[in-house]
Design a protein around this motif. Sequence first.
Motif, PDB file in Angstrom:
ATOM      1  N   THR A  37      24.836  41.293  52.735  1.00 58.42           N
ATOM      2  CA  THR A  37      23.841  41.943  53.247  1.00 58.42           C
ATOM      3  C   THR A  37      23.929  42.639  54.519  1.00 58.42           C
ATOM      4  OG1 THR A  37      22.300  41.327  51.593  1.00 58.42           O
ATOM      5  CG2 THR A  37      21.306  42.805  53.243  1.00 58.42           C
ATOM      6  N   GLY A  38      24.258  43.951  54.520  1.00 57.02           N
ATOM      7  CA  GLY A  38      24.647  44.572  55.621  1.00 57.02           C
ATOM      8  C   GLY A  38      23.496  45.614  56.106  1.00 57.02           C
ATOM      9  N   THR A  39      24.021  46.640  56.926  1.00 58.76           N
ATOM     10  CA  THR A  39      23.341  47.715  57.232  1.00 58.76           C
ATOM     11  C   THR A  39      23.826  49.013  56.827  1.00 58.76           C
ATOM     12  OG1 THR A  39      24.013  48.004  59.587  1.00 58.76           O
ATOM     13  CG2 THR A  39      22.269  46.416  59.194  1.00 58.76           C
ATOM     14  N   SER A  40      22.977  50.020  57.273  1.00 60.60           N
ATOM     15  CA  SER A  40      23.787  51.393  56.860  1.00 60.60           C
ATOM     16  C   SER A  40      24.880  51.815  57.799  1.00 60.60           C
ATOM     17  CB  SER A  40      22.580  52.596  57.093  1.00 60.60           C
ATOM     18  OG  SER A  40      22.071  52.397  58.415  1.00 60.60           O
ATOM     19  N   SER A  41      25.013  50.932  58.847  1.00 57.43           N
ATOM     20  CA  SER A  41      26.089  51.097  59.721  1.00 57.43           C
ATOM     21  C   SER A  41      27.321  50.494  59.334  1.00 57.43           C
ATOM     22  CB  SER A  41      25.716  50.509  61.245  1.00 57.43           C
ATOM     23  OG  SER A  41      24.559  51.304  61.602  1.00 57.43           O
ATOM     24  N   ASP A  42      27.264  49.481  58.348  1.00 57.92           N
ATOM     25  CA  ASP A  42      28.553  48.748  58.038  1.00 57.92           C
ATOM     26  C   ASP A  42      28.834  48.978  56.315  1.00 57.92           C
ATOM     27  OD1 ASP A  42      26.715  46.603  57.332  1.00 57.92           O
ATOM     28  OD2 ASP A  42      26.651  46.256  59.452  1.00 57.92           O
ATOM     29  N   VAL A  43      28.058  48.040  55.638  1.00 61.50           N
ATOM     30  CA  VAL A  43      28.287  47.959  54.241  1.00 61.50           C
ATOM     31  C   VAL A  43      27.884  49.304  53.714  1.00 61.50           C
ATOM     32  CG1 VAL A  43      27.787  46.866  52.347  1.00 61.50           C
ATOM     33  CG2 VAL A  43      28.293  45.422  54.183  1.00 61.50           C
ATOM     34  N   GLY A  44      26.725  49.802  53.959  1.00 60.04           N
ATOM     35  CA  GLY A  44      26.112  50.848  53.371  1.00 60.04           C
ATOM     36  C   GLY A  44      26.900  52.193  53.423  1.00 60.04           C
ATOM     37  N   SER A  45      27.762  52.487  54.617  1.00 63.71           N
ATOM     38  CA  SER A  45      28.345  53.608  54.862  1.00 63.71           C
ATOM     39  C   SER A  45      29.890  53.766  54.580  1.00 63.71           C
ATOM     40  CB  SER A  45      28.133  53.806  56.519  1.00 63.71           C
ATOM     41  OG  SER A  45      27.130  54.009  56.881  1.00 63.71           O
ATOM     42  N   TYR A  46      30.389  52.355  54.154  1.00 59.74           N
ATOM     43  CA  TYR A  46      32.040  52.453  53.940  1.00 59.74           C
ATOM     44  C   TYR A  46      32.283  51.179  52.767  1.00 59.74           C
ATOM     45  CZ  TYR A  46      31.693  53.779  58.895  1.00 59.74           C
ATOM     46  OH  TYR A  46      31.374  54.504  59.957  1.00 59.74           O
ATOM     47  N   ASN A  47      33.108  52.130  51.847  1.00 60.94           N
ATOM     48  CA  ASN A  47      33.500  51.097  50.809  1.00 60.94           C
ATOM     49  C   ASN A  47      34.731  50.108  51.301  1.00 60.94           C
ATOM     50  OD1 ASN A  47      31.565  52.170  48.932  1.00 60.94           O
ATOM     51  ND2 ASN A  47      32.894  53.911  48.646  1.00 60.94           N
ATOM     52  N   LEU A  48      34.566  49.641  52.322  1.00 63.94           N
ATOM     53  CA  LEU A  48      35.463  48.879  52.830  1.00 63.94           C
ATOM     54  C   LEU A  48      35.154  47.267  53.286  1.00 63.94           C
ATOM     55  CD1 LEU A  48      36.577  51.536  55.872  1.00 63.94           C
ATOM     56  CD2 LEU A  48      37.765  50.919  53.450  1.00 63.94           C
ATOM     57  N   VAL A  49      34.618  46.783  51.977  1.00 63.07           N
ATOM     58  CA  VAL A  49      34.389  45.539  52.244  1.00 63.07           C
ATOM     59  C   VAL A  49      35.362  44.605  51.340  1.00 63.07           C
ATOM     60  CG1 VAL A  49      32.428  43.546  51.454  1.00 63.07           C
ATOM     61  CG2 VAL A  49      31.825  46.064  52.126  1.00 63.07           C
ATOM     62  N   SER A  50      35.678  43.415  52.017  1.00 58.96           N
ATOM     63  CA  SER A  50      36.590  42.475  51.651  1.00 58.96           C
ATOM     64  C   SER A  50      36.118  41.087  51.317  1.00 58.96           C
ATOM     65  CB  SER A  50      38.020  42.564  52.448  1.00 58.96           C
ATOM     66  OG  SER A  50      37.431  42.234  53.735  1.00 58.96           O
ATOM     67  N   TRP A  51      36.488  40.342  50.580  1.00 63.32           N
ATOM     68  CA  TRP A  51      35.956  38.951  50.379  1.00 63.32           C
ATOM     69  C   TRP A  51      37.361  38.029  50.465  1.00 63.32           C
ATOM     70  CZ3 TRP A  51      31.012  37.806  49.566  1.00 63.32           C
ATOM     71  CH2 TRP A  51      30.048  38.545  49.270  1.00 63.32           C
ATOM     72  N   TYR A  52      36.899  36.806  51.107  1.00 65.09           N
ATOM     73  CA  TYR A  52      37.717  35.861  51.447  1.00 65.09           C
ATOM     74  C   TYR A  52      37.345  34.317  50.708  1.00 65.09           C
ATOM     75  CZ  TYR A  52      39.321  39.664  54.127  1.00 65.09           C
ATOM     76  OH  TYR A  52      39.887  40.593  54.608  1.00 65.09           O
TER      77      TYR A  52
END
Lengths: 121, 111
Positions: free
Chosen positions: B23-38
Amino acid sequence: QLQLQESGPGLVKPSETLSLTCTVSGGSISSSSYYWGWIRQPPGEGLEWFGSIHYSGSTYYNPSLKSRITISVDTSKNQFSLKLSSVTAADTAVYYCARHGVADGNWFDPWGQGTLVTVSS
Amino acid sequence: QSALTQPASVSGSPGQSITISCTGTSSDVGSYNLVSWYQQHPGKAPKLMIYEVSKRPSGVSNRFSGSKSGNTASLTISGLQAEDEADYYCCSYAGSSTYVVFGGGTKLTVL
């Protein structure tokens, strides 16, 4: 197969500057498509991004660490480096270098094996 | 304190499916489809499992999938196997000031 390898002192004294180098093999650091990043992991804790550099010298830094960080690149040696000034015990961590995909997303792959740096007198 | 919030631990039995939230915010996860997982096994370097929310790199099992809804990204592992036991971290682009943020990590235990 692209590989990255960190190198540098495993022990640094408080208030001194930590210096690490990442050597890239199996590919060129001078690819316009990628940046090259540093990430650290204190013992038992999570990951923290330091910053990333393009072969052209363009950099992105973690704003919370920016005042203490310098990342540079040496294309002739296919290497990039990290300098962290005024270290304290809180900077003790495993330091990783990784290729940073920026143009087509935000990802780190592959990673180096990591090197443990301990800050202690 | 990490910028992205993950549960400290999750567990599941072999063959089951689990989901790890980020869970992030509208400034990161909510605004960009640029999530990666490791995925990170003890003493090893992290390994990229998912990028751009739901894309899998070559060689990563299709048992791993990613999704996003609003400010929360999720990693789902289906058909749990013993080898999936590891720590998992999410990461997001966070705009032109902060750039990159990681989650605090989730320890997956396969019962």
